[in-house]
Design an enzyme around this catalytic site. Structure first.
Site, PDB file in Angstrom:
ATOM      1  N   ASP A 123       0.847  -1.194   0.000  1.00  0.00           N
ATOM      2  CA  ASP A 123       0.000   0.000   0.000  1.00  0.00           C
ATOM      3  C   ASP A 123       0.878   1.239   0.000  1.00  0.00           C
ATOM      4  O   ASP A 123       1.766   1.385   0.850  1.00  0.00           O
ATOM      5  CB  ASP A 123      -0.880   0.028   1.249  1.00  0.00           C
ATOM      6  CG  ASP A 123      -1.984  -1.006   1.224  1.00  0.00           C
ATOM      7  OD1 ASP A 123      -2.996  -0.753   0.541  1.00  0.00           O
ATOM      8  OD2 ASP A 123      -1.846  -2.050   1.888  1.00  0.00           O
ATOM      9  N   HIS A 163      -7.415   5.436   0.645  1.00  0.00           N
ATOM     10  CA  HIS A 163      -8.367   5.122   1.702  1.00  0.00           C
ATOM     11  C   HIS A 163      -7.657   5.050   3.044  1.00  0.00           C
ATOM     12  O   HIS A 163      -6.429   4.979   3.108  1.00  0.00           O
ATOM     13  CB  HIS A 163      -9.065   3.785   1.415  1.00  0.00           C
ATOM     14  CG  HIS A 163      -8.137   2.622   1.332  1.00  0.00           C
ATOM     15  ND1 HIS A 163      -7.360   2.376   0.221  1.00  0.00           N
ATOM     16  CD2 HIS A 163      -7.829   1.629   2.219  1.00  0.00           C
ATOM     17  CE1 HIS A 163      -6.627   1.293   0.419  1.00  0.00           C
ATOM     18  NE2 HIS A 163      -6.882   0.823   1.628  1.00  0.00           N
ATOM     19  N   ASP A 171      -7.586  -5.118  10.011  1.00  0.00           N
ATOM     20  CA  ASP A 171      -6.808  -3.894  10.150  1.00  0.00           C
ATOM     21  C   ASP A 171      -6.336  -3.756  11.592  1.00  0.00           C
ATOM     22  O   ASP A 171      -7.140  -3.536  12.502  1.00  0.00           O
ATOM     23  CB  ASP A 171      -7.640  -2.667   9.776  1.00  0.00           C
ATOM     24  CG  ASP A 171      -7.959  -2.586   8.297  1.00  0.00           C
ATOM     25  OD1 ASP A 171      -7.333  -3.324   7.529  1.00  0.00           O
ATOM     26  OD2 ASP A 171      -8.824  -1.779   7.915  1.00  0.00           O
ATOM     27  N   GLU A 256     -10.946  -1.178  -2.559  1.00  0.00           N
ATOM     28  CA  GLU A 256     -11.822  -1.944  -3.447  1.00  0.00           C
ATOM     29  C   GLU A 256     -12.873  -1.070  -4.120  1.00  0.00           C
ATOM     30  O   GLU A 256     -13.325  -0.079  -3.552  1.00  0.00           O
ATOM     31  CB  GLU A 256     -12.507  -3.053  -2.633  1.00  0.00           C
ATOM     32  CG  GLU A 256     -11.514  -4.051  -2.081  1.00  0.00           C
ATOM     33  CD  GLU A 256     -12.088  -4.967  -1.015  1.00  0.00           C
ATOM     34  OE1 GLU A 256     -11.525  -6.062  -0.808  1.00  0.00           O
ATOM     35  OE2 GLU A 256     -13.093  -4.593  -0.370  1.00  0.00           O
ATOM     36  N   LYS A 365      -9.297  -3.756  -7.635  1.00  0.00           N
ATOM     37  CA  LYS A 365      -9.740  -4.858  -6.783  1.00  0.00           C
ATOM     38  C   LYS A 365     -11.234  -4.782  -6.519  1.00  0.00           C
ATOM     39  O   LYS A 365     -11.774  -3.710  -6.263  1.00  0.00           O
ATOM     40  CB  LYS A 365      -8.971  -4.861  -5.462  1.00  0.00           C
ATOM     41  CG  LYS A 365      -9.294  -6.051  -4.570  1.00  0.00           C
ATOM     42  CD  LYS A 365      -8.260  -6.284  -3.493  1.00  0.00           C
ATOM     43  CE  LYS A 365      -8.234  -5.189  -2.455  1.00  0.00           C
ATOM     44  NZ  LYS A 365      -7.415  -5.561  -1.280  1.00  0.00           N
ATOM     45  N   HIS A 370     -19.302 -12.941  -0.288  1.00  0.00           N
ATOM     46  CA  HIS A 370     -19.844 -14.277  -0.540  1.00  0.00           C
ATOM     47  C   HIS A 370     -21.036 -14.623   0.341  1.00  0.00           C
ATOM     48  O   HIS A 370     -21.742 -15.586   0.073  1.00  0.00           O
ATOM     49  CB  HIS A 370     -18.745 -15.320  -0.325  1.00  0.00           C
ATOM     50  CG  HIS A 370     -18.108 -15.234   1.032  1.00  0.00           C
ATOM     51  ND1 HIS A 370     -18.605 -15.907   2.121  1.00  0.00           N
ATOM     52  CD2 HIS A 370     -17.032 -14.522   1.466  1.00  0.00           C
ATOM     53  CE1 HIS A 370     -17.852 -15.628   3.181  1.00  0.00           C
ATOM     54  NE2 HIS A 370     -16.890 -14.791   2.804  1.00  0.00           N
ATOM     55  N   THR A 412     -11.011 -11.223  -4.602  1.00  0.00           N
ATOM     56  CA  THR A 412     -10.597 -11.769  -3.312  1.00  0.00           C
ATOM     57  C   THR A 412     -11.311 -13.095  -3.005  1.00  0.00           C
ATOM     58  O   THR A 412     -12.086 -13.593  -3.806  1.00  0.00           O
ATOM     59  CB  THR A 412     -10.881 -10.766  -2.185  1.00  0.00           C
ATOM     60  OG1 THR A 412     -12.292 -10.516  -2.137  1.00  0.00           O
ATOM     61  CG2 THR A 412     -10.158  -9.457  -2.422  1.00  0.00           C
ATOM     62  N   GLU A 450      -6.568 -12.628  -4.649  1.00  0.00           N
ATOM     63  CA  GLU A 450      -5.972 -12.678  -3.324  1.00  0.00           C
ATOM     64  C   GLU A 450      -6.762 -13.641  -2.454  1.00  0.00           C
ATOM     65  O   GLU A 450      -7.926 -13.923  -2.720  1.00  0.00           O
ATOM     66  CB  GLU A 450      -6.008 -11.302  -2.648  1.00  0.00           C
ATOM     67  CG  GLU A 450      -5.343 -10.181  -3.410  1.00  0.00           C
ATOM     68  CD  GLU A 450      -5.551  -8.831  -2.733  1.00  0.00           C
ATOM     69  OE1 GLU A 450      -6.209  -8.801  -1.651  1.00  0.00           O
ATOM     70  OE2 GLU A 450      -5.086  -7.824  -3.271  1.00  0.00           O
ATOM     71  N   ASN A 451      -6.130 -14.098  -1.388  1.00  0.00           N
ATOM     72  CA  ASN A 451      -6.871 -14.739  -0.320  1.00  0.00           C
ATOM     73  C   ASN A 451      -7.416 -13.647   0.599  1.00  0.00           C
ATOM     74  O   ASN A 451      -6.795 -12.599   0.773  1.00  0.00           O
ATOM     75  CB  ASN A 451      -5.980 -15.701   0.468  1.00  0.00           C
ATOM     76  CG  ASN A 451      -4.674 -15.066   0.914  1.00  0.00           C
ATOM     77  OD1 ASN A 451      -3.952 -14.488   0.108  1.00  0.00           O
ATOM     78  ND2 ASN A 451      -4.365 -15.170   2.194  1.00  0.00           N
ATOM     79  N   ALA A 452      -8.581 -13.867   1.196  1.00  0.00           N
ATOM     80  CA  ALA A 452      -9.180 -12.867   2.077  1.00  0.00           C
ATOM     81  C   ALA A 452      -8.649 -12.980   3.492  1.00  0.00           C
ATOM     82  O   ALA A 452      -8.599 -11.993   4.222  1.00  0.00           O
ATOM     83  CB  ALA A 452     -10.702 -13.005   2.074  1.00  0.00           C
ATOM     84  N   LEU A 453      -8.286 -14.189   3.895  1.00  0.00           N
ATOM     85  CA  LEU A 453      -7.789 -14.453   5.236  1.00  0.00           C
ATOM     86  C   LEU A 453      -6.372 -15.002   5.162  1.00  0.00           C
ATOM     87  O   LEU A 453      -6.015 -15.661   4.200  1.00  0.00           O
ATOM     88  CB  LEU A 453      -8.674 -15.481   5.951  1.00  0.00           C
ATOM     89  CG  LEU A 453     -10.155 -15.166   6.109  1.00  0.00           C
ATOM     90  CD1 LEU A 453     -10.887 -16.383   6.634  1.00  0.00           C
ATOM     91  CD2 LEU A 453     -10.354 -13.986   7.038  1.00  0.00           C
ATOM     92  N   ARG A 490      -0.770 -12.304   4.215  1.00  0.00           N
ATOM     93  CA  ARG A 490       0.265 -11.336   3.970  1.00  0.00           C
ATOM     94  C   ARG A 490       1.534 -11.768   4.647  1.00  0.00           C
ATOM     95  O   ARG A 490       1.533 -12.734   5.427  1.00  0.00           O
ATOM     96  CB  ARG A 490      -0.185  -9.933   4.386  1.00  0.00           C
ATOM     97  CG  ARG A 490      -0.093  -9.568   5.809  1.00  0.00           C
ATOM     98  CD  ARG A 490      -0.538  -8.141   6.131  1.00  0.00           C
ATOM     99  NE  ARG A 490      -1.892  -7.757   5.743  1.00  0.00           N
ATOM    100  CZ  ARG A 490      -2.175  -6.821   4.852  1.00  0.00           C
ATOM    101  NH1 ARG A 490      -1.148  -6.181   4.260  1.00  0.00           N
ATOM    102  NH2 ARG A 490      -3.408  -6.511   4.549  1.00  0.00           N
TER     103      ARG A 490
END
Length: 578
Positions: A123, A163, A171, A256, A365, A370, A412, A450-453, A490
């Protein structure tokens, strides 16, 4: 987008049944010695067991001498290779614009490079670089970071992060948008997204002020454009050297393209439907003008859509025979989603102009929302601005818009499986990913994800591998379907723990189709000017639902296998402490 693992009911991931019924002390000394020897050999050779895997070493032909469709020494064409990037910590550059822990970062970057990772994503926070005064940019800390990344042989995906960091799940850092922008918002809070209760969201500017000259004579779009142009000027050496290969353009909360409909700091909890975010004075005026032009001056913004943590059936808007099915509801949803689409289109057009001629790709992104996907209303998607229903495609218009800018569709939740979520939330992560990736490929654009988790288990990695190549590796040429890249969320101490990192390295190798790392794989062509504007009729045509491409039941490039999972559990049960 990040959803806490506890909130979505993920538990005991990777836990397998016991494979042996006798206690440790009953094993013979000979058996223990044999198991220890086998364990050492297994770890040394980094072998995995799978019904579909052939053992042996693979080596790619030197990249400068091979085309993507040419066979390598392993017999697998390079076109099967999917590059892997790793997202850096949110505060790798501190809120006071300092690159701390450089020695630690260098060590970690070298570990990533040795594992075959292609690059990093980071970022580039607007709230850090242009923190105190308009047009006063300080890029020094990011230049130091990029120099270190370049030194360690990794490539860079840079996010133009317009953002706030903080307020969403995952976060653990707070980086606000620039102070001078927040000061303007004190006198005019309508520059921020606003829900029906009047609550302002200061994560980012409302798309309603994209073209309002409220920021010392500049519009929001002009601010974003100036920032990106300054980035190009100050990072020209990295761009020219090919160190920066991707510019992801932040288009909303969490970077996003969406409305901030499900903000944890405002009380949202999974699997709440969220709230519409269009009640600032600028959006109200825009909607009233649109409704009047359509011959319905009596229509107003929804007042029956519930609160953040409602379920669809509890609301008049999303319930059975709800407002979303009426003429008024359809008009509102068309307006709400179209505003988001045009917002993304305009900013990406500015990004294209800012980086015109640079050898980089643009990307945007889109959130993987879901939950309630298997409800007729798709309520959580609708509040976020994705007008997606069982008989209407809310994602293909976004893909079509991205095609105008030669952009990459970054999605994602690639690691998620439906079985990992509670049934009452009507989640459809697997079907959602299949739908979204399919429409990107149908619009002939690159699709990444990306993976979300943060996940470290084979189940998650294998789901990502399946989505990366839904029909597997093609030993005779390019695979039928293939993602352009994967960014792993990450970099952390936990990822680099011995057991987790060993699995991750295997995952990277499988993403590369068991080929060696190829430094020349990603070399974008100079960016061309965006194509002509797309009409609303063309966007409307893109909303027609089509069947997604078929997916295999499981990946043919599995991380481990049933035997490997059982063997690994057995070894760790007895020898992890040795």
């Amino acid at each position: 987008m990040n959803i806490s693992m506890a909130s979505i009911g993920i538990s005991n991931i990777g836990v397998l049944p016991e494979v042996m019924g006798f206690p440790h002390q009953e094993l013979s000394i000979v058996m223990i010695k044999k198991l220890k020897l086998a364990r050492k050999q297994l770890f040394r050779q980094n072998l995995t067991f799978s019904c579909n895997r052939k053992t042996g070493t693979t080596r790619a032909v030197a990249p400068e001498a091979v085309k993507a469709t040419s066979p390598t020494s392993s017999g697998v064409p390079l076109a099967n290779y999917v590059p892997v990037y790793v997202m850096l910590p949110l505060d790798v550059i501190s809120v006071d614009n300092v690159f701390r822990d450089q020695d630690k970062c260098e060590k970690q970057f070298k570990e990533l490079r040795a594992a075959g990772v292609d690059g990093i994503m980071v970022d580039v926070w607007w709230g850090i670089v242009e923190a105190n005064s308009p047009r006063q940019y300080n890029w020094s800390a990011y230049r130091s970071l990029f120099q270190l990344v370049q030194k360690t042989g990794l490539k860079i995906q840079a996010i133009m992060s317009f953002h706030q960091c903080g307020g969403n799940i995952g976060d653990d850092v707070f980086i606000p948008i620039p102070k001078w922008v927040l000061a303007i918002g004190e006198n005019n809070p309508d520059i921020f997204y606003t829900n029906r209760a009047g609550t302002r969201n200061k994560e980012c500017l409302s798309l309603a002020v994209d073209n309002q000259p409220l920021f010392e004579g500049r519009t929001a779009v002009q601010i974003y454009s100036d920032y990106m142009r300054s980035f190009r000027e100050n990072m020209s050496d990295f761009l020219e050297a090919g160190g920066i290969v991707d510019i992801e353009v932040g288009l909303g909360p969490a970077g996003e393209l969406r409305y901030p409909s499900y903000t944890q700091s405002q009380g949202w909890k999974f699997p709440g439907i969220g709230k519409f975010q269009c009640y600032d004075k600028y959006m109200r005026t825009d909607f009233k003008e649109a409704a009047t032009k359509a011959g319905h001056s009596e229509w107003d913004l929804p007042d029956d859509a519930g609160t953040y943590n409602n379920i669809p059936a509890e609301t008049g808007f999303f319930g059975p025979s709800g407002t979303y099915l009426t003429e008024k509801g359809k008009f509102f949803l068309n307006w709400y989603s179209s505003k988001l689409l045009l917002h993304g289109d305009q900013i990406l057009d500015e990004a294209n102009k800012a980086f015109l001629g640079c050898k980089v790709k643009l990307s945007a992104k889109v959130a993987g929302i879901h939950w309630w996907y298997k409800d007729a209303s798709h309520a959580a998607e609708l509040t976020a601005g994705y007008y997606n229903l069982d008989n209407r495609d809310g994602y293909r218009p976004i893909a079509r818009m991205l095609s105008r800018h030669y952009g990459t569709f970054n999605f994602t939740c690639l690691e998620m499986r439906n079985s990992e979520h509670p049934a009452y939330a009507k989640c459809g992560a697997q079907e959602l990913v299949q739908q979204v990736l399919s429409v990107g490929w149908k619009e002939n654009i690159d699709v990444a994800g990306e993976n979300a988790l943060s996940r470290y288990d084979g189940y998650a990695y294998n789901q990502i591998l399946l989505n990366a190549r839904p029909n597997g590796i093609n030993k005779n040429g390019p695979p039928k379907l293939k993602m352009a890249g994967l960014t792993y969320l990450r970099l952390s101490e936990k990822l680099l723990q011995s057991r987790n990192f060993k699995t991750f390295k295997t995952f990277v190798k499988k993403m590369h189709a068991d080929l060696d790392y190829c430094s020349e794989y990603e070399k974008p062509a100079p960016m061309s000017r965006s194509k002509g504007e797309i009409s609303m009729d063309e966007y409307l045509e893109a909303t027609k639902r089509t069947e997604p491409f078929p997916w295999d039941e499981q990946t043919d490039a599995r991380v481990g296998g049933i035997l490997a999972e059982y063997w690994d559990r057995l070894l760790n049960k007895f020898f992890l402490s040795n």
